[in-house]
Scaffold this motif. Structure first.
Motif, PDB file in Angstrom:
ATOM      1  N   GLN A 163       0.814  -1.215   0.000  1.00 41.00           N
ATOM      2  CA  GLN A 163       0.000   0.000   0.000  1.00 41.00           C
ATOM      3  C   GLN A 163       0.848   1.265   0.000  1.00 41.00           C
ATOM      4  O   GLN A 163       2.047   1.259   0.268  1.00 41.00           O
ATOM      5  N   ASN A 164       0.161   2.326  -0.274  1.00 38.62           N
ATOM      6  CA  ASN A 164       0.674   3.686  -0.233  1.00 38.62           C
ATOM      7  C   ASN A 164      -0.296   4.427   0.684  1.00 38.62           C
ATOM      8  O   ASN A 164      -1.447   4.010   0.841  1.00 38.62           O
ATOM      9  N   ALA A 165       0.152   5.510   1.269  1.00 40.73           N
ATOM     10  CA  ALA A 165      -0.740   6.261   2.161  1.00 40.73           C
ATOM     11  C   ALA A 165      -2.005   6.729   1.456  1.00 40.73           C
ATOM     12  O   ALA A 165      -3.033   6.972   2.107  1.00 40.73           O
ATOM     13  N   VAL A 166      -1.971   6.861   0.118  1.00 38.05           N
ATOM     14  CA  VAL A 166      -3.145   7.350  -0.600  1.00 38.05           C
ATOM     15  C   VAL A 166      -3.961   6.240  -1.271  1.00 38.05           C
ATOM     16  O   VAL A 166      -5.029   6.522  -1.828  1.00 38.05           O
ATOM     17  N   THR A 167      -3.478   5.003  -1.234  1.00 36.37           N
ATOM     18  CA  THR A 167      -4.265   3.902  -1.812  1.00 36.37           C
ATOM     19  C   THR A 167      -5.609   3.781  -1.110  1.00 36.37           C
ATOM     20  O   THR A 167      -6.610   3.385  -1.711  1.00 36.37           O
ATOM     21  N   SER A 168      -5.633   4.147   0.160  1.00 38.52           N
ATOM     22  CA  SER A 168      -6.871   4.061   0.942  1.00 38.52           C
ATOM     23  C   SER A 168      -7.972   4.929   0.348  1.00 38.52           C
ATOM     24  O   SER A 168      -9.155   4.641   0.528  1.00 38.52           O
ATOM     25  N   SER A 169      -7.592   5.989  -0.378  1.00 42.75           N
ATOM     26  CA  SER A 169      -8.591   6.860  -0.990  1.00 42.75           C
ATOM     27  C   SER A 169      -8.798   6.558  -2.466  1.00 42.75           C
ATOM     28  O   SER A 169      -9.931   6.536  -2.950  1.00 42.75           O
ATOM     29  N   TYR A 170      -7.725   6.320  -3.203  1.00 42.35           N
ATOM     30  CA  TYR A 170      -7.872   6.076  -4.638  1.00 42.35           C
ATOM     31  C   TYR A 170      -8.520   4.726  -4.944  1.00 42.35           C
ATOM     32  O   TYR A 170      -9.195   4.587  -5.962  1.00 42.35           O
ATOM     33  N   SER A 171      -8.321   3.742  -4.078  1.00 37.52           N
ATOM     34  CA  SER A 171      -8.868   2.407  -4.369  1.00 37.52           C
ATOM     35  C   SER A 171      -9.790   1.853  -3.297  1.00 37.52           C
ATOM     36  O   SER A 171     -10.752   1.178  -3.605  1.00 37.52           O
TER      37      SER A 171
END
Length: 813
Positions: free
Chosen positions: A163-171
């Motif tokens: 994961q990336n810190a922004v995967t939680s929002s983009y996916s």
């Protein structure tokens, strides 16, 4: 359950690990944490039961063919491994065929995947990218046997991050437990044992800030909306898309507990968030003497403080440690356990106010003190993106931050190592443990792209380097469910001691993916390997195709090379004057070769069209070729405009718009390219109509304008989250292009300047109207991918003169 299943295996393991043990200097630094985690891991019986649950969901008709067992690290030479062997009680039908042993449930399931992949030619992928290929599996009782001594696969380094810190929002923004359960299954099968676990933290923050006299209403303008929480958490923005309903906070916390419970059962090491200094505005009033500063503008159009310029509590202020400790303690209280690793990215696209190394060192020490105050065994995990992104971080500043924490208590993610490895230029992060990561994807954009040779060799080179401090490999993409070939290889690198010959690896890939060995599709994949999937130019692959990222510039500012319409273009257009409004599409390969790969795909379509994975790849490849054609068609329109050829502009503009509509129909042929599921999953999490409207607006805004705009100025982040999705092309990208072309024609018809301001105003209105729309979109594909792809190939790509077949070197793209 701490025994090895085969009498011959202990000796084999001892010999193997005596010669191939590959731990790095960095692994020694984190040995204390690994020992602690080993003691606190779920009991063997719990891990086996959880692994069997994954097996039943994956292979319901074959689950009795496998038996699982947990073994000790000592049995694996002190490291992590899995062992695949013939079951000692095998006797044909009715008894297990294969026994898989591993140090944790994750190793067991990675062993299952390894066996299915390399012995049964099966394939595991996300549902949206084709799903599982399991038709090649034999009947129970007839699974392929392995050598009598078994197969032993060791992890070269202990961690496989995800994961990336922004995967939680983009996916992940709209996932429920059903979807999360599938993803955790996928993680385990890929060998992921170090995933981020960020869901539900806003509910924890609500409780923590209450202890510091911050009311629930005072947090309404602090948290971002559901699709923008990643940037709210990092302090880039506040309030955008919010406020968060209490039902969302409660719902997400329940979901997080399910996620953590399953990760624990499988033996994973979930990474929890930590306090980064990002605080609500109300804290200034409650603690007037605290060192709280306001950050600068982060991509808002007019530096609008309504959304930007968040507040940061200085890490040297005593209140910082108090809040950090309270947050860690509240998580422990709520979840009941921790794996002792916490992510904190205080300086992610937020530059410190002072570059004095002593000050930076004090910041780092204070950040860590906040974690350690709530968990004495805490280890700080930090994304290394800041060292790539911000020139502020010169060697003295970088060393000061990295050395502000005791050795072994800070681990850095080399976030973009497949393209821009920091370990090479930083003396291995100046002695600090790090994880080699493949970033690969930005914003969940859809683009066929990869750097397979770098993936196949980079982690091994880093691990084998002198005094290596590497402790893991990882996948740190911003968005998932795209380019499955890249993730298939990258996940395998967690268990590869040596470099992989990517050319040989890709030769076997199509057979596993489609369940059939077809020469023409194998040849197609050879072409894709050395074109779209072997980018070496070092450029960030942010999709800026004209369709999904329409140029917001005066048409006269675009320079098109002189040419005859009977000759192909030799290179991309360039801007006469540099403009941030037109990022040129990234092209690093010969488009004629990719078209040939598409021809080979179409040639074998009748044999493979029953495969969902084949249909996904066919749609994606056709989309890729047509998208590059659209880029060139746009340049031809601009050239005709510049020479005042009104007929050429009108004719080619219509052709462009027809192409957009045709591509929309193509994308309707596979569920991996549908807009509908993204919007419907958002609405399904809502408790009432008001929430449905809010959540759908969040979902629509993220993939179009992204951030704020005025009536005449588009967002600075417009199209950042662009998607090639059915419905989005027809109802948004197409109408937007039509507006631009309308103004081109009006300019020629009336003999006036192109009205750039008027175009922007109309585009912004179109966007705002679409974001507030409520029209429904398909959630299932109902078209024939092979028929549609063949038709579009004949219409746009095959006829001579309609497609610019050219090779563009990286330097000229």
């Amino acid at each position: 359950m701490d025994r090895l299943p085969f009498p011959a295996i202990p000796l084999l393991l001892a010999l193997l690990f005596a010669t191939s043990h590959s731990s790095t200097v960095g692994v020694g630094y984190i040995s204390r944490l690994l020992e602690t985690q080993g003691r606190e891991r779920a009991p063997a019986a719990v891990q086996v039961a959880a692994a069997k649950g994954v097996l039943r969901r994956l292979l319901p008709s074959h689950h009795s063919s496998f038996e699982f067992e947990i073994i000790s690290k000592e049995a694996c030479g002190g490291d992590y491994c899995f062992v695949i062997g013939n079951h000692p009680a095998y006797g044909g039908r009715g008894t297990p065929d294969i026994l898989i042993s591993g140090v944790t449930g994750v190793e067991v399931l990675a062993g299952l995947h390894w066996y299915l992949k390399h012995w049964c030619s099966s394939h595991v992928s996300w549902d949206k990218t084709g799903g599982m290929q399991l038709q090649s599996l034999p009947q129970s009782g007839f699974f392929p046997r392995v050598q009598d001594t078994g197969i032993v696969i060791q992890r070269p380094v202990p961690w496989n991050y995800y994961q990336n810190a922004v995967t939680s929002s983009y996916s992940f923004a709209w996932w429920d437990w059903k979807r999360w359960e599938k993803e955790i299954d996928w993680m385990a099968l890929q060998g992921v044992n170090l995933p981020l676990a960020f869901t539900g933290q806003e509910a924890i923050w609500q409780k923590v800030f209450k202890k510091f006299n911050i009311s629930t209403s005072e947090l309404d303008n602090f948290f971002g909306g559901p699709a923008f929480l990643a940037w709210s958490r990092m302090g880039n923005l506040h309030g955008w898309g919010g406020p968060l309903p209490q039902t969302w906070l409660d719902q997400q916390l329940v979901l997080q507990k399910k996620i953590l419970a399953r990760m624990y059962e499988l033996g994973m090491t979930p990474v929890l968030p930590a306090f980064s200094g990002n605080v609500p505005a109300a804290l200034k009033d409650k603690f007037p003497s605290a060192k709280i500063s306001r950050l600068g503008n982060w991509f808002t159009v007019e530096s609008n403080p309504r959304w930007c310029c968040t507040y940061l509590l200085d890490a040297t202020d005593p209140l910082f440690v108090d809040i950090g400790r309270a947050f860690t303690e509240e998580q422990l209280k709520e979840y009941g356990w921790t794996s002792h690793i916490y992510n904190c990215d205080t300086f992610d696209e937020n530059t410190p106010p002072i570059d004095d190394p002593e000050y930076i060192s004090s910041l780092g020490a204070a950040i860590f003190s906040g974690m350690q105050g709530g968990d004495a065994d805490a280890v700080w995990l930090m994304q290394g993106w800041l060292f790539s992104y911000d020139p502020f971080w010169r060697p003295p500043q970088m060393k000061a931050l990295l050395h502000s924490v005791p050795l072994g208590r800070l681990v850095v993610l080399d976030l973009f190592a497949e393209v821009k490895p920091i370990w090479v230029t930083s003396e291995q992060f100046y002695g600090v443990p790090y994880i080699w990561c493949m970033l690969h994807n930005f914003a969940g954009n859809i683009e066929m792209y990869g750097a397979l040779d770098a993936v196949a060799s980079g982690p091994v080179e880093a691990r084998r380097s002198i005094n290596s401090t590497m402790v893991g490999v990882g996948m740190s993409m911003e968005g998932i469910e795209q380019n499955p070939v890249v993730y298939d290889l990258m996940s395998e690198m967690a268990f590869q001691l040596d470099k992989v010959d990517a050319k040989m690896w890709i030769d076997r890939y199509s057979e596993r993916r489609y369940g059939s060995s077809v020469p023409s599709v194998k040849e197609a994949w050879k072409i894709l390997y050395h074109t779209v999937y072997n980018c070496t130019d070092g450029a960030y692959d942010k999709n800026r195709d004209v369709i999904v990222a329409f140029p917001d510039v005066n048409p006269y500012s675009i320079s098109v090379p002189n040419r005859s319409y009977h000759r192909p273009l030799s290179r991309w257009a360039i801007l006469r004057e540099k403009s941030a409004s037109f990022d040129q599409p990234h092209l690093w390969y010969s488009t004629s070769e990719v078209i040939h790969a598409l021809e080979l795909f179409l040639e074998c379509g009748d044999k493979l069209q029953e495969s969902s994975a084949y249909r996904y790849d066919l749609v994606d490849l056709t989309r890729q070729a047509l998208a590059k054609y659209a880029n060139q068609l746009f340049l031809q329109i601009i050239e005709d405009y510049q020479v005042k050829d009104a007929y050429g502009v009108a004719f080619k503009s219509q052709k462009f718009l027809d192409l957009v509509d045709d591509m929309d129909e193509l994308l309707a042929c596979h569920e991996g390219f549908l807009l509908g599921p993204w919007l419907e999953s958002a609405k399904q999490l809502a408790e009432d109509e008001e929430q449905k409207i809010q959540y759908e607006w969040n979902a629509r805004t993220q993939i179009t304008m992204w951030f704020d705009n005025t009536e005449e100025e588009a967002s600075l982040l417009r199209d950042y989250g662009n998607k090639y999705w059915n419905g989005l092309l027809r109802d948004y990208y197409g109408p937007r292009a039509a507006l631009y072309f309308k103004h081109l024609m009006e300019s020629l018809d009336k003999g006036v300047e192109f009205r750039l301001k008027k175009w922007r105003t109309e585009w912004v209105k179109l966007t705002n109207d679409w974001q507030n729309g409520r029209n429904l979109y398909a959630i299932e594909n109902k078209r024939n991918a092979l028929y549609m792809s063949r038709w579009l190939y004949e219409k746009y790509l095959r006829a001579p003169g309609t497609y610019d077949q050219f090779a563009v070197a990286a330097a000229s793209s």
